[in-house]
Write an enzyme that holds these catalytic residues in place. Sequence first.
Site, mmCIF file in Angstrom:
data_model
loop_
_atom_site.group_PDB
_atom_site.id
_atom_site.type_symbol
_atom_site.label_atom_id
_atom_site.label_comp_id
_atom_site.label_asym_id
_atom_site.label_seq_id
_atom_site.Cartn_x
_atom_site.Cartn_y
_atom_site.Cartn_z
ATOM 1 N N LYS A 1 0.720 -1.161 -0.035
ATOM 2 C CA LYS A 1 0.069 -0.118 0.087
ATOM 3 C C LYS A 1 0.828 1.249 -0.101
ATOM 4 O O LYS A 1 0.647 2.292 -0.509
ATOM 5 C CB LYS A 1 -0.878 -0.081 1.191
ATOM 6 C CG LYS A 1 -1.969 1.096 1.047
ATOM 7 C CD LYS A 1 -3.006 0.901 2.391
ATOM 8 C CE LYS A 1 -3.554 2.225 2.640
ATOM 9 N NZ LYS A 1 -4.373 2.344 3.811
ATOM 10 N N LYS B 1 8.947 -0.539 14.134
ATOM 11 C CA LYS B 1 9.693 -0.488 12.820
ATOM 12 C C LYS B 1 10.670 0.966 13.164
ATOM 13 O O LYS B 1 11.755 0.776 12.502
ATOM 14 C CB LYS B 1 8.685 0.434 11.924
ATOM 15 C CG LYS B 1 7.519 -0.733 11.224
ATOM 16 C CD LYS B 1 6.686 -0.099 10.456
ATOM 17 C CE LYS B 1 5.427 -0.911 10.075
ATOM 18 N NZ LYS B 1 4.465 -0.155 9.235
ATOM 19 N N GLU C 1 10.210 -4.649 4.999
ATOM 20 C CA GLU C 1 10.368 -6.110 4.406
ATOM 21 C C GLU C 1 10.092 -6.456 2.985
ATOM 22 O O GLU C 1 10.864 -7.080 2.077
ATOM 23 C CB GLU C 1 9.422 -6.978 5.282
ATOM 24 C CG GLU C 1 9.478 -7.046 6.751
ATOM 25 C CD GLU C 1 9.056 -6.131 7.419
ATOM 26 O OE1 GLU C 1 8.842 -4.584 7.009
ATOM 27 O OE2 GLU C 1 8.520 -6.020 8.704
ATOM 28 N N HIS D 1 -5.888 -32.796 17.366
ATOM 29 C CA HIS D 1 -4.955 -33.624 17.710
ATOM 30 C C HIS D 1 -3.847 -33.047 18.425
ATOM 31 O O HIS D 1 -2.476 -33.514 18.659
ATOM 32 C CB HIS D 1 -4.458 -34.669 16.924
ATOM 33 C CG HIS D 1 -5.515 -35.492 16.214
ATOM 34 N ND1 HIS D 1 -5.917 -36.672 16.878
ATOM 35 C CD2 HIS D 1 -6.333 -35.440 15.426
ATOM 36 C CE1 HIS D 1 -7.099 -37.435 16.064
ATOM 37 N NE2 HIS D 1 -7.412 -36.461 15.243
HETATM 38 O O1 F6P Z 1 3.088 -2.565 9.876
HETATM 39 C C1 F6P Z 1 1.568 -2.912 9.514
HETATM 40 C C2 F6P Z 1 1.170 -2.763 8.136
HETATM 41 O O2 F6P Z 1 1.072 -1.402 7.859
HETATM 42 C C3 F6P Z 1 -0.149 -3.264 7.738
HETATM 43 O O3 F6P Z 1 -1.414 -2.551 8.410
HETATM 44 C C4 F6P Z 1 -0.428 -3.527 6.405
HETATM 45 O O4 F6P Z 1 -1.262 -4.467 6.004
HETATM 46 C C5 F6P Z 1 1.411 -4.349 6.232
HETATM 47 O O5 F6P Z 1 1.945 -3.472 7.050
HETATM 48 C C6 F6P Z 1 1.984 -3.742 4.752
HETATM 49 O O6 F6P Z 1 1.957 -2.715 4.245
HETATM 50 P P1 F6P Z 1 2.013 -2.171 2.981
HETATM 51 O O7 F6P Z 1 1.032 -2.751 2.183
HETATM 52 O O8 F6P Z 1 1.884 -0.591 3.120
HETATM 53 O O9 F6P Z 1 3.382 -2.752 2.634
#
Ligand code: F6P
Length: 548
Positions: A208, A506, A214, A386
């Site tokens: 987003k 973060k 990551e 289980h």
């Molecule tokens: O760190 C949480 C978060 O912001 C979530 O709300 C979101 O879905 C995820 O990280 C990934 O964010 P992005 O789509 O901006 O990479």
Amino acid sequence: MSTTPLVESRPWKALEALAKKMKTTNLRTLFLEQPDRGTSFVIEHGDLYVDFSKQQINADILEELLRLADHVGLADHREAMFRGDKINTSENRSVLHIALRLPRSASLVVDGVDVVAQVHAVLDAMDEFAAAVRSGTKLGFTGKKIRNIVNIGIGGSDLGPAMAYEALRFYESDDLAFRFVSNVDEIDLQQATVDLDPAETLFIVSSKTFGTLETLTNALSAKDWITSSLGDERAVADHFAAISTNVKGAEAFGVHATNVFGFWDWVGGRYSMDSAIGLSTLIALGREQFDALLEGFRAMDEHFLTAPFEKNLPVVMGLLAIWNRNFMGRPTTGVMPYDQRLKYFPAYLQQLTMESNGKSVTCEGHAISYETGAIYWGDRGTNGQHSFYQLLHQGTTVVPIDFIGFGRSTQPLGNHHNILMSNVFAQSQALAFGKTAEELRAEGTPDELVPHRVMPGNRPSTVILAPKITPRLLGQLVALYEHSVFVQGTVWGIDSFDQWGVELGKVLAASIIPELSNDVPLSHDSSTNALIRHYRSLNEGENERDND
Ligand code: F6P
């Protein structure tokens, strides 16, 4: 909406009194007293048959919960969301995942823009791109057909697409392979790509913000893999697509403008699987089935918006979650899909529920004096039976369970499905009714074993039954939980659509990263300093050892 504080409101007080009473009875008695209970606490809508009868409730409790919904102005808040009001107050944003599934003929104007027209413009662009991949006309840099799709994303940019793919992959074309990379642990990317030909691989970078460390780290390594294997920087344009609200960021990364699919700040990450974030789903399923998924979402949206509260599935489900959390004192909820295809559904729900409702201040920023979001977790049946079900049946913590089961398998084999589903009914029955010492003795259980074998029962569960997994069904199921989360957040008066709690970690990680590979002075707390020093020592001489 009343101005009386929630915990001092009449329905809240009444529910506290009713909970006190409920704790003195049990589900066995409730079923004896009301023989038709098993059909009278059922709501059916669309493909879903939802049996709430084994929840610790009665008609008075439901009535009071509905009063609580009125007290907090649930109907107005729901309409505000559907209208596009900025109900995500801490971020000053509309919350419009419902617009992602409105039909082309609809219109929803927010801040002077018709968001439905925007949604369909992106859907059409995605469709064109997906069709080219599915038909084999989308070629890689060397002219080979694209056969492998690797979605890189995390949180809402991974869990929804990965869950939907796993649930619906039986619709996919045999010619394409799909992988999902989320963890910054390099093993994830390496394992996902180890057997792929770079010349046939398309990465979809889903983020987003296009700022998540990551995802960007994985995307950069994927870019290196493509350019070093194909020997040309220009290959990036043919092997990367991106999905983001930050279109400029995606283009700056090197993704060709025509391969960037946008969405909007009014779609929360955890509510985005039916936005452009669903590009991998669209490529896997094709437009017809993707539309069926959207129709499923829409059918539940319409039900949530129009059904009377007492017959409204998300409303009742959300209110029962409130009942369990705030009045019966249940801190956690288990979700157990009895379908292998839904194996990622609990993980998907964890983000949806806990990132939405794990809050301790109201929308106005006031500290909250009552419990909010429960801990959601779960696994497929029958596997869980289980392992952790022992605690569910005889442990000291009572965990309300949502069982999800289907009338038919998508791929029948012998008697497997009947065996699977018999366990849904049996587990829900065992949790509710247990087994008494008298019953055990009557069966001849030796006295010394009786206490060990007593099953206390009186443990609540809901059973959700549907014909079989289809895209349309999945849309209904996800929207049911989305709106149930909304109902809970509304009662608690919290902002279910922000996630400030993820930020501090973060920022701290960003300050620690350079300290791990450089011998710079440390100024953290004594534990963090010692851990970093120890980590550095673990890596000292690592290069020499690797070369041994
Ligand atoms: O760190 C949480 C978060 O912001 C979530 O709300 C979101 O879905 C995820 O990280 C990934 O964010 P992005 O789509 O901006 O990479």
